[in-house]
Each structure stands twice: as structure tokens, then as C-alpha cells.
Design a protein around this motif. Structure first.
Motif, PDB file in Angstrom:
ATOM      1  N   UNK A  51      22.882  -0.481 -22.075  1.00  0.00           N
ATOM      2  CA  UNK A  51      23.534  -1.322 -21.081  1.00  0.00           C
ATOM      3  C   UNK A  51      24.066  -0.449 -19.729  1.00  0.00           C
ATOM      4  N   UNK A  52      24.561   0.892 -20.399  1.00  0.00           N
ATOM      5  CA  UNK A  52      25.182   1.804 -19.288  1.00  0.00           C
ATOM      6  C   UNK A  52      24.005   2.368 -18.328  1.00  0.00           C
ATOM      7  N   UNK A  53      22.899   2.713 -18.697  1.00  0.00           N
ATOM      8  CA  UNK A  53      21.733   2.885 -18.006  1.00  0.00           C
ATOM      9  C   UNK A  53      21.330   1.988 -17.093  1.00  0.00           C
ATOM     10  N   UNK A  54      20.994   0.759 -17.652  1.00  0.00           N
ATOM     11  CA  UNK A  54      20.428  -0.402 -16.828  1.00  0.00           C
ATOM     12  C   UNK A  54      21.664  -0.458 -15.909  1.00  0.00           C
ATOM     13  N   UNK A  55      23.054  -0.629 -15.956  1.00  0.00           N
ATOM     14  CA  UNK A  55      23.829  -0.949 -15.037  1.00  0.00           C
ATOM     15  C   UNK A  55      23.918  -0.038 -13.873  1.00  0.00           C
ATOM     16  N   UNK A  56      23.603   1.447 -14.273  1.00  0.00           N
ATOM     17  CA  UNK A  56      23.544   2.390 -13.056  1.00  0.00           C
ATOM     18  C   UNK A  56      22.343   2.097 -12.435  1.00  0.00           C
ATOM     19  N   UNK A  57      21.234   1.716 -12.902  1.00  0.00           N
ATOM     20  CA  UNK A  57      19.979   1.661 -12.273  1.00  0.00           C
ATOM     21  C   UNK A  57      20.215   0.412 -11.267  1.00  0.00           C
ATOM     22  N   UNK A  60      22.238   0.501  -8.095  1.00  0.00           N
ATOM     23  CA  UNK A  60      21.861   1.306  -6.937  1.00  0.00           C
ATOM     24  C   UNK A  60      20.729   0.527  -5.984  1.00  0.00           C
ATOM     25  N   UNK A  61      21.192   0.321  -4.572  1.00  0.00           N
ATOM     26  CA  UNK A  61      20.462  -0.596  -3.861  1.00  0.00           C
ATOM     27  C   UNK A  61      19.156  -0.123  -3.443  1.00  0.00           C
ATOM     28  N   UNK A  83      13.163   5.016  -0.937  1.00  0.00           N
ATOM     29  CA  UNK A  83      13.912   6.155  -0.698  1.00  0.00           C
ATOM     30  C   UNK A  83      13.834   7.336  -1.535  1.00  0.00           C
ATOM     31  N   UNK A  84      12.909   7.425  -2.498  1.00  0.00           N
ATOM     32  CA  UNK A  84      12.792   8.445  -3.438  1.00  0.00           C
ATOM     33  C   UNK A  84      11.323   9.383  -3.195  1.00  0.00           C
ATOM     34  N   UNK A  85      11.647  10.452  -2.919  1.00  0.00           N
ATOM     35  CA  UNK A  85      10.720  11.376  -2.478  1.00  0.00           C
ATOM     36  C   UNK A  85      10.047  12.123  -3.566  1.00  0.00           C
TER      37      UNK A  85
END
Length: 179
Positions: A51-57, A60-61, A83-85
Motif C-alpha cells: 500500500x505504501x509503495x503504491x501510494x507513492x507511485x 507522482x504526477x 520524464x524518466x531518462x
């Protein structure tokens, strides 16, 4: 709901669906990847789909996270990061196809190909942004699939997880130019 084709659609994943996400991944991940892990991937799945990891993901806009439906059944996930290089690349604007998992029973039906096309159309084409991903170097079937979709190997690295068997930690970063 995003309709790709008659039989394929995407539904954004919400925090309230974390249990559904974890259960789905416990069904579709192990048949293909459990051999990579000392514990068959149990701890990895529990951590990545917590749940914590999914929430952080999803907070993220730049993250777009979906359930994949095929014939109205949830059969996979798709996660895209804008925007991920690629580490080591000179491009400043790229799109990462971070997760694309489809039930092994549905592989070979053209679903992955359609999903990649949709990601290209939705996130890459307007600004000709390259699309990239990471793949285990031991997953020849996946590498061949990505090469058929126009991806080329860019560099290699080792996945840093003490839970993964040493001989399976090798990975490729692959890039596809979008015109």
C-alpha cells in the motif's frame, strides 16, 4: 476506462485497489519469474505492491498505472513514467515503460504489441520522445519481443537485490526511438 481495441482496455489503478493489484501479481508473476528469486519472489511482490509503495507511485504526477483488461477480465498491469531518462543517455526527455505484465495464458495474442503502440501514441509521438525499458538478460522471449517492436539494447547493469539469485541479476536497458 481507456478502450484500446474491442477486447483490450485500461483502467487506472487506485489506492483502494492495492489488494486486487497484489493478488493479481501473485497469480501472474510467479509462473514466469519465480525462478529468479531465492524465495520465489514473495518478498519482492509484497514490497513492490504494498500500500505504501503504491501510494507513492500513484501520487507522482509522472506515473500512469493501469490494470489491463482483456475481454472484460483483469489480466495484467501497465505502468508508464514520463520524464524518466535512461541512466547514461544524453536525452533529457524520455518515457519509461516500467511495468508490463500480462497473464502467461494471454501471451502471444498481440496484447503487449497493442499496449506498446498505445504508450507510443499517448506519451511519445507528439514530442518524438524515446521509449525505454529494462528487461532481465535471461528472459530471451521478452528480449526478442521487444526487439521485434523496435527496441535496441542500450546498456547492461546488475539488478541490486540480495533476494535475487546472483546468476539472474543481469539486465538490459532497451530504447526505441519514436518519430
Amino acid at each position: 476506462m481507456i478502450q484500446l481495441l474491442n477486447d483490450i482496455s485500461l483502467s487506472p489503478i487506485s489506492l483502494s485497489e492495492q489488494g486486487k493489484l497484489l493478488q493479481l501479481m501473485k497469480e501472474i508473476y510467479p509462473p514466469v519469474y519465480s525462478h529468479l528469486w531465492m524465495d520465489k519472489g514473495e518478498e519482492y511482490l509484497t514490497d513492490i505492491y504494498s500500500k505504501e509503495n503504491l501510494k507513492a507511485e500513484i501520487m507522482n504526477p509522472d506515473v500512469y498505472y493501469y490494470f489491463i483488461q482483456y475481454k472484460k477480465e483483469t489480466n495484467g498491469i501497465l505502468k508508464v513514467i514520463t520524464n524518466e531518462n535512461v541512466p547514461g543517455a544524453n536525452d533529457n526527455d524520455m518515457v519509461k515503460l516500467q511495468r508490463i505484465y500480462i497473464s502467461p495464458a494471454l501471451q502471444g495474442k498481440g496484447i503487449g504489441k497493442q499496449l506498446i503502440r498505445w504508450v507510443e501514441d499517448a506519451f511519445c509521438k507528439e514530442h518524438s520522445l524515446p521509449l525505454w525499458l529494462e528487461v532481465m538478460d535471461s528472459q530471451e522471449k521478452a528480449i526478442n519481443f521487444y526487439e521485434k517492436q523496435g527496441f535496441v539494447k542500450f546498456n547492461r547493469f546488475k539488478f541490486s537485490s540480495g533476494r535475487m539469485k546472483e546468476e539472474y541479476r543481469g539486465m538490459y536497458r532497451m530504447i526505441k526511438s519514436i518519430n
